[in-house]
Design a protein around this motif. Structure first.
Motif, PDB file in Angstrom:
ATOM      1  N   SER A 126       0.830  -1.205   0.000  1.00  7.87           N
ATOM      2  CA  SER A 126       0.000   0.000   0.000  1.00  7.87           C
ATOM      3  C   SER A 126       0.868   1.261   0.000  1.00  7.87           C
ATOM      4  CB  SER A 126      -0.935  -0.003   1.215  1.00  7.87           C
ATOM      5  OG  SER A 126      -1.805  -1.118   1.184  1.00  7.87           O
ATOM      6  N   ALA A 130       0.936   4.248  -2.768  1.00  6.78           N
ATOM      7  CA  ALA A 130       0.769   5.660  -2.424  1.00  6.78           C
ATOM      8  C   ALA A 130       1.971   6.494  -2.872  1.00  6.78           C
ATOM      9  CB  ALA A 130       0.559   5.801  -0.916  1.00  6.78           C
ATOM     10  N   ALA A 176      -5.350  15.694   1.240  1.00  6.94           N
ATOM     11  CA  ALA A 176      -5.220  14.733   2.351  1.00  6.94           C
ATOM     12  C   ALA A 176      -6.308  13.670   2.278  1.00  6.94           C
ATOM     13  CB  ALA A 176      -5.285  15.471   3.684  1.00  6.94           C
ATOM     14  N   ALA A 177      -7.528  14.075   1.922  1.00  8.82           N
ATOM     15  CA  ALA A 177      -8.633  13.122   1.824  1.00  8.82           C
ATOM     16  C   ALA A 177      -8.396  12.109   0.710  1.00  8.82           C
ATOM     17  CB  ALA A 177      -9.946  13.874   1.595  1.00  8.82           C
ATOM     18  N   TYR A 179      -5.469  11.181  -0.454  1.00 12.93           N
ATOM     19  CA  TYR A 179      -4.400  10.297   0.007  1.00 12.93           C
ATOM     20  C   TYR A 179      -4.960   9.176   0.879  1.00 12.93           C
ATOM     21  CZ  TYR A 179       0.201  12.038  -1.361  1.00 12.93           C
ATOM     22  OH  TYR A 179       1.337  12.336  -2.063  1.00 12.93           O
ATOM     23  N   LEU A 180      -5.810   9.539   1.826  1.00 12.40           N
ATOM     24  CA  LEU A 180      -6.374   8.544   2.729  1.00 12.40           C
ATOM     25  C   LEU A 180      -7.215   7.529   1.954  1.00 12.40           C
ATOM     26  CD1 LEU A 180      -6.647   7.674   5.678  1.00 12.40           C
ATOM     27  CD2 LEU A 180      -8.663   9.166   5.855  1.00 12.40           C
ATOM     28  N   GLN A 181      -7.965   8.045   0.973  1.00 11.15           N
ATOM     29  CA  GLN A 181      -8.786   7.152   0.167  1.00 11.15           C
ATOM     30  C   GLN A 181      -7.930   6.199  -0.666  1.00 11.15           C
ATOM     31  OE1 GLN A 181     -11.709   6.483   0.439  1.00 11.15           O
ATOM     32  NE2 GLN A 181     -12.606   5.782  -1.474  1.00 11.15           N
ATOM     33  N   PHE A 183      -4.998   5.097   0.144  1.00  8.13           N
ATOM     34  CA  PHE A 183      -4.427   4.096   1.057  1.00  8.13           C
ATOM     35  C   PHE A 183      -5.449   3.016   1.394  1.00  8.13           C
ATOM     36  CE2 PHE A 183      -3.513   2.470   5.318  1.00  8.13           C
ATOM     37  CZ  PHE A 183      -2.224   2.001   5.139  1.00  8.13           C
ATOM     38  N   PHE A 184      -6.690   3.430   1.673  1.00 10.83           N
ATOM     39  CA  PHE A 184      -7.733   2.444   1.964  1.00 10.83           C
ATOM     40  C   PHE A 184      -7.968   1.539   0.755  1.00 10.83           C
ATOM     41  CE2 PHE A 184      -9.771   5.366   5.324  1.00 10.83           C
ATOM     42  CZ  PHE A 184      -9.057   4.742   6.331  1.00 10.83           C
ATOM     43  N   HIS A 198     -12.819   1.919   2.796  1.00 11.03           N
ATOM     44  CA  HIS A 198     -12.697   2.560   1.488  1.00 11.03           C
ATOM     45  C   HIS A 198     -14.043   3.125   1.038  1.00 11.03           C
ATOM     46  CE1 HIS A 198     -10.909   3.418  -2.370  1.00 11.03           C
ATOM     47  NE2 HIS A 198     -11.771   2.649  -3.013  1.00 11.03           N
ATOM     48  N   ASN A 201     -15.081   6.140   3.469  1.00  9.21           N
ATOM     49  CA  ASN A 201     -14.257   7.323   3.207  1.00  9.21           C
ATOM     50  C   ASN A 201     -14.518   7.898   1.818  1.00  9.21           C
ATOM     51  OD1 ASN A 201     -12.030   9.035   4.341  1.00  9.21           O
ATOM     52  ND2 ASN A 201     -11.008   8.375   2.461  1.00  9.21           N
ATOM     53  N   THR A 205     -14.709  11.752   1.212  1.00 12.20           N
ATOM     54  CA  THR A 205     -13.796  12.366   0.240  1.00 12.20           C
ATOM     55  C   THR A 205     -14.565  13.069  -0.865  1.00 12.20           C
ATOM     56  OG1 THR A 205     -12.122  10.680   0.686  1.00 12.20           O
ATOM     57  CG2 THR A 205     -11.902  11.922  -1.366  1.00 12.20           C
TER      58      THR A 205
END
Length: 313
Positions: A126, A130, A176-177, A179-181, A183-184, A198, A201, A205
């Protein structure tokens, strides 16, 4: 004092070529994961014990080894881009950014090797995904920073913005949102977490990206450098939601009992990953443009009182 930067068409074209090949590399990586071919070549940095021999490009090997060869070519392009930048660029921060690109592509290669050596741990895989998206964003920003428009554009006025959060803060929140999505999504693709984070979020997102795009269009709609990436943000968001739904249907619903990945599963997932990369890069472009515009406005506002004082004196 450093002299003003000048537009170099050769450097800009090379930066565009680099960004295109990095995007192709991301698609190639998505095809590796979507075809479950991550361990088709079981060793690293060699391939079946050799550093230069090309193995039979059959089955999963064509995806995994093809991805490696493309990654090596992109690494070479990145080195050339860095040398080119140091030779013709006057902006020190651009030189530092080119060095950051080399550092990123090296780290990306190491993470890719670790995923093979340790049999695809989901958290390393992961992180590899990213970082690949980050490298693509850096390449896109380098292409933008070397463009004629960026080098020769002048500061422009903007309406006073007193609401909170500011447009600049919103664009950073959007990045940032995403990025988090990402990663999930990578965690689910690599069987490390369930799809629920996922999906949840994705709603958050989407709301943040929609909020950001509408704010930019309402507040800075007359500024092309902000309006264009905001419109792209909306378009890519809609496309990504559609591809996400298609990937969910083909992989989770229809293909849950498939012995091997079906073509529909591969294509929708790879397209979902590719558009995710475009969404992240576009978010970076919007954030940088918002920062630049805010910075220019702040400098103008600081200079105005000094000018008035000089007139009074």
């Amino acid at each position: 004092m450093p002299s003003n930067p000048t537009y170099n068409p050769g450097l800009h074209r090379f930066a565009v070529v680099l960004a295109v090949f990095v995007f192709v590399l991301i698609v190639a990586g998505a095809l590796v994961t979507s075809n479950n071919a991550g361990l088709a070549v079981p060793d690293w940095p060699t391939s079946f014990g050799s550093l230069y021999k090309i193995p039979p490009m059959v089955g999963g090997i064509k995806y995994e080894h093809g991805h490696r060869m493309l990654a090596e070519f992109v690494g070479l392009l990145t080195i050339v881009m860095c040398v080119y930048t140091f030779r013709v660029e006057r902006r020190s921060w651009m030189k530092k950014l080119s060095l950051a690109a080399i550092g990123t592509v090296i780290a990306q290669g190491v993470l890719g090797g670790i995923t093979v050596l340790y049999f695809l741990p989901w958290y390393i895989s992961s992180a590899h995904a990213a970082l690949g998206q980050t490298f693509f964003s850096i390449a896109v920003l380098m292409a933008m920073f070397t463009s004629r428009w960026w080098v020769e554009s002048a500061a422009m006025s903007s309406p006073d913005e007193r609401r909170a959060p500011s447009t600049r803060a919103l664009t950073l929140l959007a990045v940032a949102a995403v990025y988090l999505q990402l990663f999930f999504g990578a965690g689910f693709r690599h069987s490390g977490i369930s799809i629920l984070p996922h999906m949840v979020n994705a709603v958050i997102t989407a709301a943040i990206l929609l909020w950001t795009a509408i704010r930019v269009l309402v507040t800075h709609g007359k500024a092309r450098e902000l309006r264009t990436p905001a419109v792209w943000l909306l378009g890519l968001l809609l496309l990504q939601l559609g591809l996400g739904f298609a990937a969910y249907l083909t992989r989770v619903i229809w293909g849950k009992d498939a012995v091997q990945p079906l073509p529909s599963m591969v294509y929708t997932t790879a397209a979902h990953v590719a558009v995710g990369a475009l969404l992240l890069a576009n978010g970076f472009v919007l954030a940088v443009q918002a920062h630049r515009r805010t910075h220019e406005i702040m400098l103008t506002e600081k200079a105005a009182p000094r000018t008035q004082e000089a007139v009074v004196a």
